[in-house]
Enzyme design. Structure first.
Site, PDB file in Angstrom:
ATOM      1  N   GLY A  69      -2.357  -0.987  -3.336  1.00  0.00           N
ATOM      2  CA  GLY A  69      -1.870   0.476  -2.878  1.00  0.00           C
ATOM      3  C   GLY A  69      -1.501   1.262  -4.199  1.00  0.00           C
ATOM      4  O   GLY A  69      -1.495   2.416  -4.157  1.00  0.00           O
ATOM      5  N   THR A  70      -0.917   0.571  -5.062  1.00  0.00           N
ATOM      6  CA  THR A  70      -0.239   1.350  -6.262  1.00  0.00           C
ATOM      7  C   THR A  70      -1.608   1.817  -6.928  1.00  0.00           C
ATOM      8  O   THR A  70      -1.508   2.972  -7.536  1.00  0.00           O
ATOM      9  CB  THR A  70       0.274   0.089  -7.419  1.00  0.00           C
ATOM     10  OG1 THR A  70       1.178  -0.352  -6.250  1.00  0.00           O
ATOM     11  CG2 THR A  70       0.910   0.912  -8.563  1.00  0.00           C
ATOM     12  N   GLN A 177       2.573   1.667   4.206  1.00  0.00           N
ATOM     13  CA  GLN A 177       3.396   1.131   5.251  1.00  0.00           C
ATOM     14  C   GLN A 177       2.789   1.553   6.755  1.00  0.00           C
ATOM     15  O   GLN A 177       3.200   0.922   7.732  1.00  0.00           O
ATOM     16  CB  GLN A 177       4.750   1.555   5.076  1.00  0.00           C
ATOM     17  CG  GLN A 177       5.210   0.772   3.904  1.00  0.00           C
ATOM     18  CD  GLN A 177       5.558  -0.606   3.998  1.00  0.00           C
ATOM     19  OE1 GLN A 177       5.524  -1.400   5.148  1.00  0.00           O
ATOM     20  NE2 GLN A 177       5.686  -1.261   2.980  1.00  0.00           N
ATOM     21  N   THR A 235     -16.162  -5.272 -11.277  1.00  0.00           N
ATOM     22  CA  THR A 235     -16.969  -6.209 -10.149  1.00  0.00           C
ATOM     23  C   THR A 235     -15.738  -6.399  -8.970  1.00  0.00           C
ATOM     24  O   THR A 235     -14.926  -6.625  -9.207  1.00  0.00           O
ATOM     25  CB  THR A 235     -17.025  -7.534 -10.795  1.00  0.00           C
ATOM     26  OG1 THR A 235     -18.252  -7.180 -11.903  1.00  0.00           O
ATOM     27  CG2 THR A 235     -17.873  -8.232  -9.683  1.00  0.00           C
ATOM     28  N   CYS A 322      13.650  -4.296  -8.082  1.00  0.00           N
ATOM     29  CA  CYS A 322      12.457  -4.128  -9.141  1.00  0.00           C
ATOM     30  C   CYS A 322      11.842  -5.595  -9.311  1.00  0.00           C
ATOM     31  O   CYS A 322      12.184  -6.355  -8.690  1.00  0.00           O
ATOM     32  CB  CYS A 322      13.352  -3.351 -10.374  1.00  0.00           C
ATOM     33  SG  CYS A 322      14.301  -4.777 -11.279  1.00  0.00           S
TER      34      CYS A 322
HETATM   35  N1  PLP Z   1       3.267   2.623  -1.186  1.00  0.00           N
HETATM   36  C1  PLP Z   1       4.268   2.164  -0.295  1.00  0.00           C
HETATM   37  C2  PLP Z   1       4.801   2.889   0.583  1.00  0.00           C
HETATM   38  C3  PLP Z   1       4.605   0.644  -0.356  1.00  0.00           C
HETATM   39  O1  PLP Z   1       5.608  -0.005   0.654  1.00  0.00           O
HETATM   40  C4  PLP Z   1       4.096  -0.300  -1.194  1.00  0.00           C
HETATM   41  C5  PLP Z   1       4.450  -1.588  -1.469  1.00  0.00           C
HETATM   42  O2  PLP Z   1       5.429  -2.276  -0.875  1.00  0.00           O
HETATM   43  C6  PLP Z   1       2.950   0.251  -2.192  1.00  0.00           C
HETATM   44  C7  PLP Z   1       2.708   1.812  -2.122  1.00  0.00           C
HETATM   45  C8  PLP Z   1       2.448  -0.507  -3.361  1.00  0.00           C
HETATM   46  O3  PLP Z   1       1.323  -1.241  -2.780  1.00  0.00           O
HETATM   47  P1  PLP Z   1       0.739  -2.587  -3.440  1.00  0.00           P
HETATM   48  O4  PLP Z   1       1.869  -3.428  -3.343  1.00  0.00           O
HETATM   49  O5  PLP Z   1      -0.405  -2.918  -2.587  1.00  0.00           O
HETATM   50  O6  PLP Z   1       0.502  -2.190  -4.753  1.00  0.00           O
END
Ligand code: PLP
Length: 388
Positions: A69-70, A177, A235, A322
């Site tokens: 997600g990041t 989320q 990949t 953190c």
């Molecule tokens: N965005 C939200 C709202 C999240 O809760 C999280 C993870 O806790 C992320 C982004 C980041 O996702 P990832 O852990 O897949 O990088």
């Protein structure tokens, strides 16, 4: 162990694990290869793309697989910024995940102005302020979290996206989320990009996706071999992507489980509130993800509570931790206008489809014991001082 930290990550569903296994073992062909062994992997990726697209009502070619997600958030934000070199203002809410907030803060060091849209004490977005903020004439991107990771509060995505659209602003949402926990459709919603992550919905870690609307231009974050139709080189994590696809398919078929998860969450909250004097819920109880409970225990040090709960084998989280595990007062609770004391004394509990009523009962008892212990040792001698 009682695991109440499912917003941090979930246990892999056995069915998903089984679906992934052949792609970790015998089917190791490179999806970009021209021979049939490689094409097997390619086909598995395309099936997963259809499954992930179906979860949010998108077209398969609007899904780009990423590593998490990041990465999805970073990609969306930097794409919008790079494609609008004359636009020097960035907008998000003041309750974003750090994977949005810190990207925008980073661009402040490069001369960008960064606006933080407020929320009220229930965590609800100030839509009037949002309407004014999206009217800025040099906005590169407006980003809004779909559901908050700490409180579970759900944003008015439709209204916020429409206000952005009225001003022709690129609109991104971090739906990491929300996806798979509540019904979601990008049809007829002016959302240009949307982030997802597999490990929040019983899938594997290390795989995410970015929805990119067909209607917008896009610039990749990674350049190289041109995978993902030139949108994300590297990949592919075939097993992870296959797992994400299965997780999406299962999440879609299980959306109606939200009711039973919410019922367990409500039983948990009612029990804790009845047993522990002064407990309050952070965030609008009527507008939250079904699995999330963020509770304020007046006069209790949140970090101490987490330590005692860990000793009692209950896993839960502070507002935010953190990577070193250090606990800070929740910036989300503070952004809702609450005191630092409340932000330090709040803990998040997040349930899953696997949480049992017996675990709920045992968790309530463990929290009661831990809070009692902490309150006896506190300077006021255990008298609860409720700081409004
Ligand atoms: N965005 C939200 C709202 C999240 O809760 C999280 C993870 O806790 C992320 C982004 C980041 O996702 P990832 O852990 O897949 O990088």
């Amino acid at each position: 162990m009682i695991y109440l930290d499912n917003n941090a990550t979930t246990a892999i569903d056995p069915e998903i694990r089984e679906t992934m296994m052949p792609w970790l073992l015998e089917n190791y062909g490179n999806p970009s290869a021209g021979y049939r062994f490689g094409k097997l992997s390619r086909k598995a990726i395309e099936t997963a793309r259809e499954q992930v697209a179906a979860l949010i009502d998108a077209q398969p070619d609007e899904i780009v697989f990423t590593s998490c997600g990041t990465e999805s958030n970073n990609t969306a934000i930097q794409s919008a910024i790079n494609l609008r070199p004359d636009c020097k203002t960035l907008l998000c809410s003041n309750v974003e995940h750090s994977a949005v907030l810190e990207v925008m803060q980073h661009f402040e060091t490069r001369g960008y102005a960064h606006r933080l849209n407020p929320v009220d004490s229930s965590g609800a977005l100030d839509l009037e302020a949002w309407g004014e903020n999206v009217a800025a004439d040099d906005l590169a991107i407006a980003s809004l979290i779909w559901a908050n990771n700490e409180t579970g509060v759900i944003s008015p995505i439709g209204k916020a996206a429409e206000l952005a659209a009225e001003h022709g602003v690129f609109f991104h949402t971090d739906a990491v989320q929300a996806v798979g926990k509540i019904p979601m459709s990008v049809q007829n919603l002016p959302v240009h990009s949307l982030s997802m992550s597999a490990h929040k919905i019983y899938g594997p870690k290390g795989v995410g996706a970015l929805f990119v609307s067909r209607d917008v231009r896009f610039q990749p974050l990674f350049f190289g071999g041109g995978q993902e139709r030139e949108r994300r080189s590297g990949t592919e994590n075939v097993a992870g992507i296959v797992g994400f696809g299965k997780a999406a398919e299962l999440a879609k078929s299980r959306l109606d489980e939200a009711e039973s998860i919410a019922a367990k969450r409500d039983t948990f909250e009612e029990g804790v509130i009845a047993e522990i004097e002064g407990t309050e819920i952070n965030g609008d109880p009527s507008l939250r993800l079904p699995n999330t409970s963020n509770l304020y225990f007046p006069g209790v040090d949140g970090e101490g509570l987490l330590i005692l709960l860990d000793e009692a084998d209950v896993c839960c989280s502070p507002g935010s931790a953190c990577s070193t595990g250090a606990v800070k007062p929740s910036r989300i609770v503070k952004a809702m206008g609450h005191s630092s004391e409340r932000a330090r004394s709040s803990v998040r509990f997040s349930l899953s489809r696997n949480t049992t009523m017996a675990e709920i009962r045992d968790a309530i008892a463990a929290i009661k014991t831990a809070v009692k212990k902490l309150r006896v040792t506190m300077p006021s001698g255990g008298r609860v001082v409720i700081n409004s």
